[in-house]
Design a protein around this motif. Structure first.
Motif, PDB file in Angstrom:
ATOM      1  N   PRO A 158       0.802  -1.237   0.000  1.00 27.74           N
ATOM      2  CA  PRO A 158       0.000   0.000   0.000  1.00 27.74           C
ATOM      3  C   PRO A 158       0.829   1.279   0.000  1.00 27.74           C
ATOM      4  CG  PRO A 158      -0.893  -1.590   1.564  1.00 27.74           C
ATOM      5  CD  PRO A 158       0.427  -2.125   1.114  1.00 27.74           C
ATOM      6  N   ASP A 159       2.015   1.232   0.617  1.00 24.18           N
ATOM      7  CA  ASP A 159       2.848   2.430   0.694  1.00 24.18           C
ATOM      8  C   ASP A 159       3.581   2.648  -0.630  1.00 24.18           C
ATOM      9  OD1 ASP A 159       5.537   3.895   1.324  1.00 24.18           O
ATOM     10  OD2 ASP A 159       4.267   4.279   3.063  1.00 24.18           O
ATOM     11  N   THR A 160       3.386   3.820  -1.210  1.00 21.75           N
ATOM     12  CA  THR A 160       3.972   4.121  -2.517  1.00 21.75           C
ATOM     13  C   THR A 160       5.492   4.039  -2.476  1.00 21.75           C
ATOM     14  OG1 THR A 160       2.132   5.650  -2.847  1.00 21.75           O
ATOM     15  CG2 THR A 160       3.924   5.756  -4.427  1.00 21.75           C
ATOM     16  N   ALA A 161       6.103   4.564  -1.424  1.00 21.59           N
ATOM     17  CA  ALA A 161       7.566   4.553  -1.323  1.00 21.59           C
ATOM     18  C   ALA A 161       8.102   3.124  -1.281  1.00 21.59           C
ATOM     19  CB  ALA A 161       8.000   5.323  -0.074  1.00 21.59           C
ATOM     20  N   LEU A 190       4.153   8.294  -6.878  1.00 21.53           N
ATOM     21  CA  LEU A 190       3.706   9.665  -6.628  1.00 21.53           C
ATOM     22  C   LEU A 190       4.149  10.558  -7.782  1.00 21.53           C
ATOM     23  CD1 LEU A 190       4.614  10.062  -2.851  1.00 21.53           C
ATOM     24  CD2 LEU A 190       2.330   9.780  -3.831  1.00 21.53           C
ATOM     25  N   PRO A 191       3.309  11.480  -8.201  1.00 19.56           N
ATOM     26  CA  PRO A 191       3.702  12.387  -9.284  1.00 19.56           C
ATOM     27  C   PRO A 191       5.023  13.102  -9.004  1.00 19.56           C
ATOM     28  CG  PRO A 191       1.368  12.601  -8.845  1.00 19.56           C
ATOM     29  CD  PRO A 191       1.915  11.694  -7.780  1.00 19.56           C
ATOM     30  N   ALA A 192       5.280  13.430  -7.732  1.00 13.26           N
ATOM     31  CA  ALA A 192       6.518  14.127  -7.384  1.00 13.26           C
ATOM     32  C   ALA A 192       7.755  13.269  -7.592  1.00 13.26           C
ATOM     33  CB  ALA A 192       6.458  14.603  -5.933  1.00 13.26           C
ATOM     34  N   ASP A 193       7.569  11.933  -7.594  1.00 10.09           N
ATOM     35  CA  ASP A 193       8.702  11.018  -7.763  1.00 10.09           C
ATOM     36  C   ASP A 193       9.019  10.719  -9.217  1.00 10.09           C
ATOM     37  OD1 ASP A 193       8.944  10.810  -5.020  1.00 10.09           O
ATOM     38  OD2 ASP A 193       7.726   8.985  -4.882  1.00 10.09           O
ATOM     39  N   VAL A 194       8.113  11.077 -10.104  1.00 11.90           N
ATOM     40  CA  VAL A 194       8.262  10.705 -11.513  1.00 11.90           C
ATOM     41  C   VAL A 194       9.525  11.267 -12.158  1.00 11.90           C
ATOM     42  CG1 VAL A 194       7.233  10.985 -13.810  1.00 11.90           C
ATOM     43  CG2 VAL A 194       5.831  10.197 -11.887  1.00 11.90           C
ATOM     44  N   PRO A 195       9.876  12.554 -11.950  1.00  8.43           N
ATOM     45  CA  PRO A 195      11.106  13.064 -12.583  1.00  8.43           C
ATOM     46  C   PRO A 195      12.347  12.259 -12.222  1.00  8.43           C
ATOM     47  CG  PRO A 195       9.767  14.885 -11.792  1.00  8.43           C
ATOM     48  CD  PRO A 195       9.138  13.634 -11.266  1.00  8.43           C
ATOM     49  N   ASN A 196      12.506  11.886 -10.952  1.00 13.22           N
ATOM     50  CA  ASN A 196      13.659  11.084 -10.544  1.00 13.22           C
ATOM     51  C   ASN A 196      13.625   9.697 -11.153  1.00 13.22           C
ATOM     52  OD1 ASN A 196      14.918  13.051  -8.985  1.00 13.22           O
ATOM     53  ND2 ASN A 196      13.773  12.498  -7.134  1.00 13.22           N
ATOM     54  N   LEU A 197      12.441   9.113 -11.231  1.00 12.62           N
ATOM     55  CA  LEU A 197      12.319   7.790 -11.837  1.00 12.62           C
ATOM     56  C   LEU A 197      12.712   7.829 -13.305  1.00 12.62           C
ATOM     57  CD1 LEU A 197       8.938   6.669 -10.210  1.00 12.62           C
ATOM     58  CD2 LEU A 197      11.208   5.712  -9.735  1.00 12.62           C
ATOM     59  N   ARG A 198      12.361   8.895 -13.968  1.00 14.14           N
ATOM     60  CA  ARG A 198      12.691   9.013 -15.395  1.00 14.14           C
ATOM     61  C   ARG A 198      14.193   9.178 -15.622  1.00 14.14           C
ATOM     62  NH1 ARG A 198       7.405  12.337 -16.913  1.00 14.14           N
ATOM     63  NH2 ARG A 198       6.273  10.667 -17.965  1.00 14.14           N
ATOM     64  N   PRO A 257      -5.285   4.243   3.978  1.00 15.10           N
ATOM     65  CA  PRO A 257      -3.834   4.358   4.120  1.00 15.10           C
ATOM     66  C   PRO A 257      -3.172   4.257   2.756  1.00 15.10           C
ATOM     67  CG  PRO A 257      -4.514   2.137   4.653  1.00 15.10           C
ATOM     68  CD  PRO A 257      -5.777   2.912   4.365  1.00 15.10           C
ATOM     69  N   GLY A 258      -1.868   4.437   2.722  1.00 16.13           N
ATOM     70  CA  GLY A 258      -1.148   4.287   1.456  1.00 16.13           C
ATOM     71  C   GLY A 258      -1.547   5.344   0.456  1.00 16.13           C
ATOM     72  N   GLY A 259      -1.645   4.942  -0.800  1.00 11.72           N
ATOM     73  CA  GLY A 259      -2.013   5.904  -1.827  1.00 11.72           C
ATOM     74  C   GLY A 259      -1.977   5.287  -3.201  1.00 11.72           C
ATOM     75  N   GLY A 260      -2.672   5.917  -4.131  1.00  9.61           N
ATOM     76  CA  GLY A 260      -2.712   5.448  -5.506  1.00  9.61           C
ATOM     77  C   GLY A 260      -2.899   6.614  -6.447  1.00  9.61           C
ATOM     78  N   THR A 261      -3.249   6.322  -7.679  1.00  6.41           N
ATOM     79  CA  THR A 261      -3.365   7.364  -8.692  1.00  6.41           C
ATOM     80  C   THR A 261      -4.399   8.419  -8.305  1.00  6.41           C
ATOM     81  OG1 THR A 261      -2.712   5.852 -10.455  1.00  6.41           O
ATOM     82  CG2 THR A 261      -3.933   7.804 -11.116  1.00  6.41           C
ATOM     83  N   ILE A 262      -5.561   7.991  -7.855  1.00  8.71           N
ATOM     84  CA  ILE A 262      -6.653   8.930  -7.592  1.00  8.71           C
ATOM     85  C   ILE A 262      -6.426   9.716  -6.302  1.00  8.71           C
ATOM     86  CG2 ILE A 262      -9.126   9.038  -7.012  1.00  8.71           C
ATOM     87  CD1 ILE A 262      -9.614   6.893  -9.083  1.00  8.71           C
ATOM     88  N   ASN A 263      -5.696   9.139  -5.362  1.00  8.62           N
ATOM     89  CA  ASN A 263      -5.414   9.808  -4.090  1.00  8.62           C
ATOM     90  C   ASN A 263      -3.989   9.462  -3.666  1.00  8.62           C
ATOM     91  OD1 ASN A 263      -5.484  11.044  -1.598  1.00  8.62           O
ATOM     92  ND2 ASN A 263      -7.391  10.094  -0.944  1.00  8.62           N
ATOM     93  N   PRO A 264      -3.003  10.202  -4.181  1.00  6.01           N
ATOM     94  CA  PRO A 264      -1.605   9.843  -3.929  1.00  6.01           C
ATOM     95  C   PRO A 264      -1.179   9.938  -2.463  1.00  6.01           C
ATOM     96  CG  PRO A 264      -1.788  11.375  -5.773  1.00  6.01           C
ATOM     97  CD  PRO A 264      -3.119  11.342  -5.094  1.00  6.01           C
ATOM     98  N   ASN A 265      -1.793  10.836  -1.700  1.00  2.00           N
ATOM     99  CA  ASN A 265      -1.398  11.038  -0.304  1.00  2.00           C
ATOM    100  C   ASN A 265      -2.661  11.243   0.540  1.00  2.00           C
ATOM    101  OD1 ASN A 265      -0.289  11.829   2.169  1.00  2.00           O
ATOM    102  ND2 ASN A 265       1.415  12.891   1.189  1.00  2.00           N
ATOM    103  N   PRO A 266      -3.376  10.153   0.868  1.00  2.00           N
ATOM    104  CA  PRO A 266      -4.639  10.275   1.588  1.00  2.00           C
ATOM    105  C   PRO A 266      -4.528  11.023   2.914  1.00  2.00           C
ATOM    106  CG  PRO A 266      -4.368   8.062   0.716  1.00  2.00           C
ATOM    107  CD  PRO A 266      -3.062   8.757   0.519  1.00  2.00           C
ATOM    108  N   LYS A 267      -3.460  10.797   3.653  1.00  2.00           N
ATOM    109  CA  LYS A 267      -3.291  11.449   4.957  1.00  2.00           C
ATOM    110  C   LYS A 267      -3.215  12.967   4.797  1.00  2.00           C
ATOM    111  CE  LYS A 267      -0.327  11.325   9.086  1.00  2.00           C
ATOM    112  NZ  LYS A 267       0.112  12.732   9.121  1.00  2.00           N
TER     113      LYS A 267
END
Length: 531
Positions: free
Chosen positions: A244-247, A265-273, A376-386
């Motif tokens: 469930p945890d994106t990280a 997470l969208p914020a992680d995409v540049p580093n992944l690329r 908890p966790g997160g996905g495309t529709i809700n990347p950071n529920p907390k």
């Protein structure tokens, strides 16, 4: 031959066997949540569809991978009568069901399986109808029990559906996960043995992957189906590693513990690329994230209160904080890329002063107490529920609404929200068939309010009448006009606070080929290979 002379032969055999084992292609996918179960007819979550209808089953018609185009599935072709009331399907011959240690089929797929699959959901006299502990929410929400007048076996490979009225999206509806075809023989075997709950634990289908094992909240294992009617999958084994945890999903991807990590997470995409070992796919999916107001709970039954919350929440800050540039603020129930979208509707501006005034008009000048449900966790529709829940909580506090956040495991949240226990709940929807009706009837109709899939538990007769008018016509202009009016009612009545239309991302190793992101938000791994 002496024992010594045997040694080279034994060594050679061992080496050959080892090479064969190493040659087996295993695709491990780091997925975001556990499935609700394995009987897709009882559920609606995309993660459940991935584990069932996309892997284990087929449907009469299916969507082309990566698009909303309807193609032949278990039916090779079909005829539609001129009045739109009769659909005749001609079934593919030679389709085999899975053979496992818990089921050995004695025959191939035929019309009996189609009739059994639908009658169990629609016919109250069918022995399986009352067996489901959850009912059949999607079939009910789509109003199939009243829409489908009869399902008839014409011959072993021909089935006819007769409708009570024309239904424009009907063919696309049959390509959706809940319409997956089950084995009537397996169903009869379980009913006779008094083991009907096994259908939701040990699935059998005709699809590309054979279910082997599930460890709750840990992993699901499948084998490629060697006798799949479209040809054996390129991968020999498919594993869903549930994280469930994106990280954690990204860590596992980089460590080589999975080849595909869903929904970074969208914020992680540049580093992944920038990672030379990885590739990132993206797609503007047919998705909407939303906050549903339980209109059966006071004071949320008052539209002024729902409008006040809509005005009090700083949606633009929410979208920026959770998605960055990878989403657009939502105004209506479905994205603007779909036909029938009402671009003239204006969103609720961020206006706490006006929100406080509406609360006064509703007789709540001092606000009230409520709860916010999230996962908890997160996905495309809700990347950071907390974070999203905390932002909503802080904005509501400014207008006197004291909200307590409850973080509940995804499957449990869906179960309890369907029962109407929530006040405010963060949720989302990925379109199942590319038709506007799919965002409206299953989520906002009166029928869906009864089944619980309508988390707002909102029933508006004029709104419902517009949905019915749209479905009766095959004229896109008539349908569009009805949907334009329906969206006006939705915005004025505010059963939801529509939040965002996200961009969907997936991170993969460079050696993964053939994977296609689906605008429908599901994941199908037939056609994927590792090179």
């Amino acid at each position: 031959m002496t024992t010594r002379n045997w040694l080279p032969l034994v060594a050679a055999l061992a080496l050959a066997m080892g090479s064969q084992a190493q040659a087996a292609k295993v695709l491990t996918v780091c997925s975001e949540a556990s499935p609700e179960g394995f009987d897709i007819s009882m559920y609606t979550a995309a993660v459940t569809a991935d584990a069932t209808s996309e892997a284990v089953h087929n449907r009469l018609v299916e969507f082309e991978r990566g698009s909303t185009k309807v193609l032949p599935g278990l039916a090779d072709r079909w005829d539609i009568s001129k009045d739109g009331l009769s659909y005749t399907f001609y079934l593919h011959k030679g389709v085999k069901f899975h053979t496992t240690d818990y089921f050995k089929p004695s025959r191939e797929f035929n019309a009996d399986d189609v009739v059994w699959t639908f009658k169990r959901m629609l016919d109250k006299s069918h022995p399986w109808y009352k067996v489901s502990p959850r009912g059949y929410p999607y079939a009910d929400g789509m109003e199939f029990p009243t829409l489908i007048k009869s399902i008839d076996k014409i011959d072993p490979y021909t089935v006819r559906f007769t409708l009570s009225k024309p239904e424009a999206p009907f063919l696309a509806d049959l390509a959706m996960g809940f319409a997956s075809i089950f084995s009537a023989e397996y169903g009869d075997q379980l009913l006779k043995a008094g083991k009907t709950n096994q259908l939701n634990q040990l699935p059998i289908g005709t699809g590309p992957f054979v279910f082997r094992r599930y460890e709750k909240d840990a992993q699901i294992r499948y084998d490629g189906f060697k006798d799949y009617f479209r040809g054996k999958p390129a991968i020999d084994k498919l594993i869903f590693a549930i994280a469930p945890d994106t990280a954690v999903r990204i860590q596992k991807l980089k460590a080589g513990e999975c080849q595909i990590a869903l929904y970074p997470l969208p914020a992680d995409v540049p580093n992944l690329r920038r990672d030379p070992k990885l590739q990132v796919g993206e797609l503007n999916a047919l998705m909407t994230g939303y906050l549903a107001f339980n209109t059966q709970h006071k004071p949320l039954d008052k539209k002024e209160v729902r409008q006040a919350i809509s005005l009090a929440f700083d949606k633009k800050s929410y979208v920026k904080a959770l998605f960055g540039e990878a989403a657009s603020p939502a105004v209506n129930p479905f994205p603007s890329t779909m036909w029938g979208y009402n671009k003239d509707i204006k969103d609720y501006d961020y206006n706490p002063a006006k929100a406080r005034e509406l609360l006064k008009q509703a007789g709540l000048p001092n606000g009230f107490d409520t709860t916010i449900w999230t996962r908890p966790g997160g996905g495309t529709i809700n990347p950071n529920p907390k974070l999203g829940a905390e932002m909503l909580q802080a904005d509501l506090k400014k207008i006197g609404i004291n909200a307590t956040i409850k973080t509940i495991e995804w499957g449990e949240l869906l179960k309890r929200a369907k029962a109407g226990e929530h006040d405010l709940v963060f949720n989302g929807w990925a379109g199942d068939n590319g038709d506007p009706d799919n965002f409206l009837t299953p989520l906002l109709s009166c029928a869906a309010a009864e089944t619980g899939e309508n988390y707002a538990r909102w029933c508006d007769k004029p709104f419902d009448a517009l949905l019915d008018r749209a479905k009766l016509s095959s004229d896109i202009n008539v349908r569009t006009k009805a949907y334009l009016e329906a969206q006006k009612i939705f915005k004025e009545q505010a059963p939801w606070l529509a939040l965002a239309h996200p961009t969907m991302f997936v991170a993969m190793h460079k050696n993964v080929v053939g994977y296609k992101l689906s605008p429908l938000g599901t994941n199908n791994y037939y056609g994927v290979d590792i090179r």
